[in-house]
Design a protein around this motif. Structure first.
Motif, PDB file in Angstrom:
ATOM      1  N   CYS A 167      17.484  11.485  -4.570  1.00 49.88           N
ATOM      2  CA  CYS A 167      17.552  10.985  -5.941  1.00 49.88           C
ATOM      3  C   CYS A 167      17.063   9.547  -5.977  1.00 49.88           C
ATOM      4  CB  CYS A 167      18.988  11.053  -6.450  1.00 49.88           C
ATOM      5  SG  CYS A 167      19.623  12.733  -6.609  1.00 49.88           S
ATOM      6  N   SER A 168      16.563   9.130  -7.137  1.00 49.10           N
ATOM      7  CA  SER A 168      16.182   7.740  -7.312  1.00 49.10           C
ATOM      8  C   SER A 168      16.667   7.280  -8.666  1.00 49.10           C
ATOM      9  CB  SER A 168      14.664   7.573  -7.197  1.00 49.10           C
ATOM     10  OG  SER A 168      14.004   8.363  -8.147  1.00 49.10           O
ATOM     11  N   GLY A 174       0.447   8.971  -2.888  1.00 45.29           N
ATOM     12  CA  GLY A 174       1.626   9.209  -3.694  1.00 45.29           C
ATOM     13  C   GLY A 174       2.776   9.493  -2.755  1.00 45.29           C
ATOM     14  N   SER A 175       3.607   8.506  -2.496  1.00 51.53           N
ATOM     15  CA  SER A 175       4.721   8.701  -1.574  1.00 51.53           C
ATOM     16  C   SER A 175       5.926   7.888  -2.032  1.00 51.53           C
ATOM     17  CB  SER A 175       4.332   8.301  -0.146  1.00 51.53           C
ATOM     18  OG  SER A 175       4.017   6.929  -0.066  1.00 51.53           O
ATOM     19  N   ARG A 176       7.106   8.392  -1.666  1.00 52.82           N
ATOM     20  CA  ARG A 176       8.323   7.722  -2.087  1.00 52.82           C
ATOM     21  C   ARG A 176       8.630   6.546  -1.173  1.00 52.82           C
ATOM     22  NH1 ARG A 176      12.065   9.924  -5.479  1.00 52.82           N
ATOM     23  NH2 ARG A 176      11.433  12.065  -5.027  1.00 52.82           N
ATOM     24  N   ASN A 177       8.775   5.370  -1.771  1.00 51.65           N
ATOM     25  CA  ASN A 177       9.151   4.177  -1.028  1.00 51.65           C
ATOM     26  C   ASN A 177      10.605   4.333  -0.580  1.00 51.65           C
ATOM     27  OD1 ASN A 177      10.226   1.510  -0.452  1.00 51.65           O
ATOM     28  ND2 ASN A 177       8.376   0.671  -1.387  1.00 51.65           N
ATOM     29  N   PRO A 178      10.875   4.332   0.731  1.00 52.38           N
ATOM     30  CA  PRO A 178      12.239   4.583   1.203  1.00 52.38           C
ATOM     31  C   PRO A 178      13.226   3.486   0.810  1.00 52.38           C
ATOM     32  CG  PRO A 178      10.842   3.891   3.021  1.00 52.38           C
ATOM     33  CD  PRO A 178       9.941   4.106   1.852  1.00 52.38           C
ATOM     34  N   LYS A 193      11.122   4.688  -5.365  1.00 57.04           N
ATOM     35  CA  LYS A 193      10.036   4.938  -6.315  1.00 57.04           C
ATOM     36  C   LYS A 193       8.832   5.558  -5.617  1.00 57.04           C
ATOM     37  CE  LYS A 193      11.262   1.124  -9.422  1.00 57.04           C
ATOM     38  NZ  LYS A 193      10.774  -0.142 -10.052  1.00 57.04           N
ATOM     39  N   ILE A 194       8.131   6.426  -6.339  1.00 56.33           N
ATOM     40  CA  ILE A 194       6.897   7.011  -5.827  1.00 56.33           C
ATOM     41  C   ILE A 194       5.749   6.067  -6.187  1.00 56.33           C
ATOM     42  CG2 ILE A 194       5.324   8.979  -5.939  1.00 56.33           C
ATOM     43  CD1 ILE A 194       7.703  10.736  -6.573  1.00 56.33           C
TER      44      ILE A 194
END
Length: 333
Positions: free
Chosen positions: A18-19, A98-102, A106-107
């Protein structure tokens, strides 16, 4: 050679994490499928439905509104504005695209910048209101179905998707916004300089991608397997179930950055992969509008700024942005 597993596995877990935000990135459920799968022979590609160059999109015309202008009544852009947000299908596991910043959840990436530019052209407050964009995470096989379903779950797809004639039968494309090419990732200690040297090796390519057909054409002697996502292929590689990965150089650069035991065969690029933003065939006016936005990005330097931020370190100095090609006429649906 000893290998580490956690990098790609951790990234895969982030896909469902979740973000924060009212429109936190959601994931469209994939069709049930055992993984990995041994690929079957793909159907032969269909020629362009109208005989026009595959890269030809719909040219903006007098009816196309300027960014941040009044969206014509009845247009898809007006519908998006009335809804209050742009809904985009994206990847969350393609590093730098397009990747989720850990850290932030956020993508982000080059493809996401294209989406944010389209949203900013519709909504004056898009730069300060993150709820103007809703990102829905989709797999490679879901890119076209997400635009052709009776009730489209997304307005636009930005997921390193190659423009080709076959796909024009099902969806429409913007003008080209990036030119990638297919390469191959192998173990760092491999001496291979070409995919033609990998006879009998198991090579992963994302299901539903052009990479799979290109791989089989380049070397019919490899054993192809598939996964639904780029990270899925990287996990199979790290688990030793795939000797290598074949795909776009943009994606493989991100894979190699996550695995110190991997390298990309940089001396061989055996395809041209022109990226376009995918849009439903039902909305040619939206395609024209998006083409205006992309051209402004190229002309203003925003395209280069995005490239330098996300891709320059892995792929070198920014090339000249792809020139838009027009000439396609919408087919009545």
């Amino acid at each position: 050679m000893k290998k580490l597993i956690p990098l790609a596995v951790a990234t895969a877990l982030l896909l469902t994490a979740c973000s924060s935000g009212n429109y936190a990135a959601t994931q469209i459920p994939a069709e049930p499928q055992a993984a990995p799968t041994t690929s079957t022979t793909p159907a032969p590609p269909r020629p362009c439905p109208d005989g026009v160059d595959a890269l030809a999109s719909y040219a903006p015309d007098a009816s196309t509104p300027a960014p941040l202008g009044e969206m014509p009544a009845g247009s898809f852009m007006a519908d998006i504005k009335a809804r209050g947000r742009l809904i985009a299908g994206v990847s969350a596991d393609s590093l730098n695209l397009g990747s989720r910043n850990p850290l932030t959840g956020k993508i982000e990436g080059f493809d996401i910048d294209m989406i944010n530019a389209v949203a900013a052209a519709i909504f004056p407050d898009a730069a300060t209101n993150p709820n103007r964009v809703e990102l829905r995470v989709i797999s490679s096989p879901q890119r076209i179905p997400s635009l052709t379903a009776a009730k489209n779950p997304v307005d636009i797809v930005a997921r390193n998707m190659t423009i080709n004639c076959d796909r024009w039968h099902d969806i429409a494309f913007s003008a080209e916004y990036y030119r990638s090419g297919q390469k191959t990732l192998v173990p760092r200690d491999s001496t291979a300089t070409s995919v033609t040297e990998l006879n009998g090796k198991t090579i992963c390519a994302p299901r539903g991608s052009t990479s799979l057909a290109n791989l089989k054409k380049k070397n019919p002697q490899v054993v192809p397997i598939t996964a639904d996502t780029d990270t899925g292929c990287l996990v199979l590689f790290q688990q030793g179930k795939a000797y290598g990965i074949s795909g776009d150089d943009t994606v493989l650069a991100g894979d190699a950055a996550q695995d110190p035991y991997a390298r990309v065969i940089t001396t061989e690029r055996f395809s041209e992969e022109p990226y376009g933003l995918g849009i439903s065939l039902l909305h040619p006016e939206f395609v024209r509008f998006v083409n205006v936005v992309l051209q402004q990005m190229k002309d203003s330097g925003a395209w280069k700024t995005s490239y330098d931020k996300w891709l320059k370190a892995a792929l070198g100095p920014a090339p000249v942005p792809p020139k838009a090609i027009y000439g396609r006429v919408p087919v009545k649906q």
